[in-house]
Design a protein around this motif. Structure first.
Motif, PDB file in Angstrom:
ATOM      1  N   ASN A 157       0.672  -1.335   0.116  1.00 17.56           N
ATOM      2  CA  ASN A 157      -0.186  -0.149  -0.019  1.00 17.56           C
ATOM      3  C   ASN A 157       1.029   1.378  -0.016  1.00 17.56           C
ATOM      4  OD1 ASN A 157      -2.457  -1.473   0.166  1.00 17.56           O
ATOM      5  ND2 ASN A 157      -1.823  -1.936   2.470  1.00 17.56           N
ATOM      6  N   LEU A 158       1.888   1.232  -0.604  1.00 16.77           N
ATOM      7  CA  LEU A 158       2.690   2.343  -0.662  1.00 16.77           C
ATOM      8  C   LEU A 158       3.021   2.624  -2.217  1.00 16.77           C
ATOM      9  CD1 LEU A 158       5.645   1.584   1.723  1.00 16.77           C
ATOM     10  CD2 LEU A 158       4.395   3.718   1.583  1.00 16.77           C
ATOM     11  N   GLU A 159       1.852   3.668  -2.663  1.00 15.88           N
ATOM     12  CA  GLU A 159       1.839   3.878  -4.197  1.00 15.88           C
ATOM     13  C   GLU A 159       3.073   4.465  -4.820  1.00 15.88           C
ATOM     14  OE1 GLU A 159      -1.962   3.013  -1.963  1.00 15.88           O
ATOM     15  OE2 GLU A 159      -0.353   4.920  -1.549  1.00 15.88           O
ATOM     16  N   TYR A 160       3.664   5.134  -4.035  1.00 14.86           N
ATOM     17  CA  TYR A 160       4.958   6.160  -4.513  1.00 14.86           C
ATOM     18  C   TYR A 160       6.163   5.819  -3.772  1.00 14.86           C
ATOM     19  CZ  TYR A 160       7.149   9.750  -7.190  1.00 14.86           C
ATOM     20  OH  TYR A 160       8.115  10.367  -8.121  1.00 14.86           O
ATOM     21  N   VAL A 161       7.200   4.892  -4.536  1.00 15.32           N
ATOM     22  CA  VAL A 161       8.575   4.550  -4.085  1.00 15.32           C
ATOM     23  C   VAL A 161       9.571   5.587  -4.714  1.00 15.32           C
ATOM     24  CG1 VAL A 161      10.198   2.587  -3.686  1.00 15.32           C
ATOM     25  CG2 VAL A 161       7.683   2.441  -3.725  1.00 15.32           C
ATOM     26  N   ASN A 162      10.340   6.318  -3.713  1.00 15.33           N
ATOM     27  CA  ASN A 162      11.290   7.279  -4.406  1.00 15.33           C
ATOM     28  C   ASN A 162      12.632   7.016  -3.736  1.00 15.33           C
ATOM     29  OD1 ASN A 162      12.429  10.189  -3.464  1.00 15.33           O
ATOM     30  ND2 ASN A 162      12.487   9.581  -5.474  1.00 15.33           N
ATOM     31  N   TYR A 163      13.598   6.117  -4.545  1.00 18.65           N
ATOM     32  CA  TYR A 163      14.848   5.745  -4.201  1.00 18.65           C
ATOM     33  C   TYR A 163      15.751   6.902  -4.636  1.00 18.65           C
ATOM     34  CZ  TYR A 163      13.459   1.030  -3.861  1.00 18.65           C
ATOM     35  OH  TYR A 163      12.840  -0.530  -3.361  1.00 18.65           O
ATOM     36  N   GLU A 164      16.603   7.289  -3.498  1.00 22.09           N
ATOM     37  CA  GLU A 164      17.678   8.322  -3.545  1.00 22.09           C
ATOM     38  C   GLU A 164      18.925   7.778  -3.511  1.00 22.09           C
ATOM     39  OE1 GLU A 164      16.916  11.293  -0.667  1.00 22.09           O
ATOM     40  OE2 GLU A 164      15.264  12.073  -1.559  1.00 22.09           O
ATOM     41  N   THR A 165      19.707   7.325  -4.607  1.00 23.26           N
ATOM     42  CA  THR A 165      20.910   6.626  -4.464  1.00 23.26           C
ATOM     43  C   THR A 165      22.077   7.427  -4.208  1.00 23.26           C
ATOM     44  OG1 THR A 165      21.329   7.000  -6.902  1.00 23.26           O
ATOM     45  CG2 THR A 165      20.053   5.081  -6.645  1.00 23.26           C
ATOM     46  N   VAL A 166      23.077   6.600  -3.214  1.00 24.11           N
ATOM     47  CA  VAL A 166      24.279   7.180  -2.821  1.00 24.11           C
ATOM     48  C   VAL A 166      25.146   6.460  -3.410  1.00 24.11           C
ATOM     49  CG1 VAL A 166      25.347   7.788  -0.814  1.00 24.11           C
ATOM     50  CG2 VAL A 166      22.806   7.805  -0.812  1.00 24.11           C
ATOM     51  N   ASP A 167      26.244   7.280  -4.035  1.00 17.66           N
ATOM     52  CA  ASP A 167      27.541   6.476  -4.647  1.00 17.66           C
ATOM     53  C   ASP A 167      28.196   5.844  -3.518  1.00 17.66           C
ATOM     54  OD1 ASP A 167      29.174   5.324  -6.509  1.00 17.66           O
ATOM     55  OD2 ASP A 167      30.315   7.103  -6.571  1.00 17.66           O
ATOM     56  N   ALA A 168      28.410   4.580  -3.394  1.00 16.32           N
ATOM     57  CA  ALA A 168      28.787   3.710  -2.176  1.00 16.32           C
ATOM     58  C   ALA A 168      30.242   3.759  -2.357  1.00 16.32           C
ATOM     59  CB  ALA A 168      28.552   2.358  -2.216  1.00 16.32           C
ATOM     60  N   ASN A 169      31.151   3.615  -3.708  1.00 17.66           N
ATOM     61  CA  ASN A 169      32.420   3.543  -3.676  1.00 17.66           C
ATOM     62  C   ASN A 169      32.990   4.607  -4.849  1.00 17.66           C
ATOM     63  OD1 ASN A 169      32.940   1.242  -1.745  1.00 17.66           O
ATOM     64  ND2 ASN A 169      31.752   0.194  -3.374  1.00 17.66           N
ATOM     65  N   ASN A 170      33.150   5.802  -4.575  1.00 18.79           N
ATOM     66  CA  ASN A 170      33.668   6.657  -5.590  1.00 18.79           C
ATOM     67  C   ASN A 170      34.649   6.092  -6.510  1.00 18.79           C
ATOM     68  OD1 ASN A 170      33.238   9.238  -6.960  1.00 18.79           O
ATOM     69  ND2 ASN A 170      34.412  10.354  -5.313  1.00 18.79           N
ATOM     70  N   ASN A 171      34.511   6.290  -7.814  1.00 16.82           N
ATOM     71  CA  ASN A 171      35.386   5.910  -8.962  1.00 16.82           C
ATOM     72  C   ASN A 171      35.406   4.239  -9.086  1.00 16.82           C
ATOM     73  OD1 ASN A 171      36.472   7.476 -10.670  1.00 16.82           O
ATOM     74  ND2 ASN A 171      38.285   8.092  -9.368  1.00 16.82           N
ATOM     75  N   SER A 172      34.391   3.658  -8.517  1.00 17.46           N
ATOM     76  CA  SER A 172      34.215   2.331  -9.051  1.00 17.46           C
ATOM     77  C   SER A 172      32.694   2.067  -9.344  1.00 17.46           C
ATOM     78  CB  SER A 172      34.752   1.321  -8.010  1.00 17.46           C
ATOM     79  OG  SER A 172      33.683   1.288  -6.912  1.00 17.46           O
ATOM     80  N   ALA A 173      32.836   1.057 -10.330  1.00 14.49           N
ATOM     81  CA  ALA A 173      31.571   0.605 -11.083  1.00 14.49           C
ATOM     82  C   ALA A 173      30.688  -0.098 -10.006  1.00 14.49           C
ATOM     83  CB  ALA A 173      31.742  -0.090 -12.450  1.00 14.49           C
ATOM     84  N   ASP A 174      29.739   0.457  -9.151  1.00 17.63           N
ATOM     85  CA  ASP A 174      28.835  -0.216  -8.319  1.00 17.63           C
ATOM     86  C   ASP A 174      27.802  -0.740  -9.011  1.00 17.63           C
ATOM     87  OD1 ASP A 174      30.365   0.380  -6.175  1.00 17.63           O
ATOM     88  OD2 ASP A 174      29.491   2.481  -6.061  1.00 17.63           O
ATOM     89  N   SER A 175      26.901  -1.923  -8.450  1.00 18.08           N
ATOM     90  CA  SER A 175      25.848  -2.192  -8.934  1.00 18.08           C
ATOM     91  C   SER A 175      24.627  -2.290  -7.774  1.00 18.08           C
ATOM     92  CB  SER A 175      25.936  -3.841  -9.343  1.00 18.08           C
ATOM     93  OG  SER A 175      26.705  -3.754 -10.520  1.00 18.08           O
ATOM     94  N   LEU A 176      23.472  -1.813  -7.889  1.00 18.04           N
ATOM     95  CA  LEU A 176      22.456  -1.721  -7.076  1.00 18.04           C
ATOM     96  C   LEU A 176      21.358  -2.274  -7.658  1.00 18.04           C
ATOM     97  CD1 LEU A 176      20.822  -0.588  -4.626  1.00 18.04           C
ATOM     98  CD2 LEU A 176      20.503   1.627  -6.064  1.00 18.04           C
ATOM     99  N   THR A 177      20.823  -3.406  -6.846  1.00 16.97           N
ATOM    100  CA  THR A 177      19.803  -3.975  -7.332  1.00 16.97           C
ATOM    101  C   THR A 177      18.357  -3.721  -6.455  1.00 16.97           C
ATOM    102  OG1 THR A 177      20.613  -6.035  -8.045  1.00 16.97           O
ATOM    103  CG2 THR A 177      18.315  -6.231  -7.687  1.00 16.97           C
ATOM    104  N   LEU A 178      17.370  -3.293  -7.130  1.00 14.26           N
ATOM    105  CA  LEU A 178      16.249  -2.572  -6.102  1.00 14.26           C
ATOM    106  C   LEU A 178      15.000  -3.725  -6.653  1.00 14.26           C
ATOM    107  CD1 LEU A 178      16.460   1.025  -7.032  1.00 14.26           C
ATOM    108  CD2 LEU A 178      17.031   0.088  -5.060  1.00 14.26           C
TER     109      LEU A 178
END
Length: 188
Positions: free
Chosen positions: A69-90
């Motif tokens: 029952n959460l109609e709107y989901v807003n993810y604010e991403t944060v770079d975990a490792n500056n200067n490396s290719a991170d992968s985030l799965t939502l």
């Protein structure tokens, strides 16, 4: 959902496992720090009809909460490792009632990150937003929709830019034959 958020309660999540339920009004849930919304959280927006969650998530994690029952989901991403290719799965495969997902991409240190959104149907509105413009915002987005089969699947993804200098990375909609991309904001 009609976007009249905030007429109900403001509810803040913690870094511990949370089980929270909203009111009959339009509530806003806040996960103010990366890690406050996690895979062990069960969040029910209640009966408001326009409930929203705003969650900071690190770009080097997998996030699989139970949202109801959460109609709107807003993810604010944060770079975990500056200067490396991170992968985030939502992953929203355990969630019900989601109508819109907005992924606000954070800057990276020069190497683009990849964000994968999965566990949603093609009926869910997807938005990919640069957070405030600026350099190194060219992260990639892959959307993996549930139950797409055959040769006639369609979906829409909205790209929201906050400045004329916005640059998005590669946007992929797996299994979609007809993709509509709408661009809003400073750089259409």
């Amino acid at each position: 959902a009609k976007e009249d958020f905030g007429t109900g309660s403001s509810i803040t999540l913690t870094s511990s496992a949370d089980t929270k339920t909203g009111t009959t009004d339009n509530d806003i849930f806040y996960a103010l720090n990366s890690g406050d919304l996690g895979s062990s959280d069960v969040i029910d927006g209640g009966a408001g009809g326009a409930d929203k969650i705003i969650a900071k998530v690190a770009q080097a994690t997998t996030n699989r909460p139970v949202l109801k029952n959460l109609e709107y989901v807003n993810y604010e991403t944060v770079d975990a490792n500056n200067n490396s290719a991170d992968s985030l799965t939502l992953n929203l495969d355990q969630s019900t009632g989601v109508e819109t997902v907005d992924v606000e991409t954070a800057g990276h240190g020069g190497t683009a990150d990849t964000i994968t959104l999965q566990g949603i149907s093609t009926d869910v509105a997807v938005k990919f937003t640069d957070d405030t413009g600026g350099a190194n915002r060219s992260n990639n987005l892959t959307v993996t929709y549930d139950a797409v089969t055959g040769t006639a699947d369609s979906a829409t993804i909205v790209l929201n830019s906050t400045s004329a200098a916005a640059t998005f990375g590669t946007v992929t909609a797996a299994g979609i034959e007809t993709l509509t991309v709408n661009s809003n904001g400073g750089a259409d």
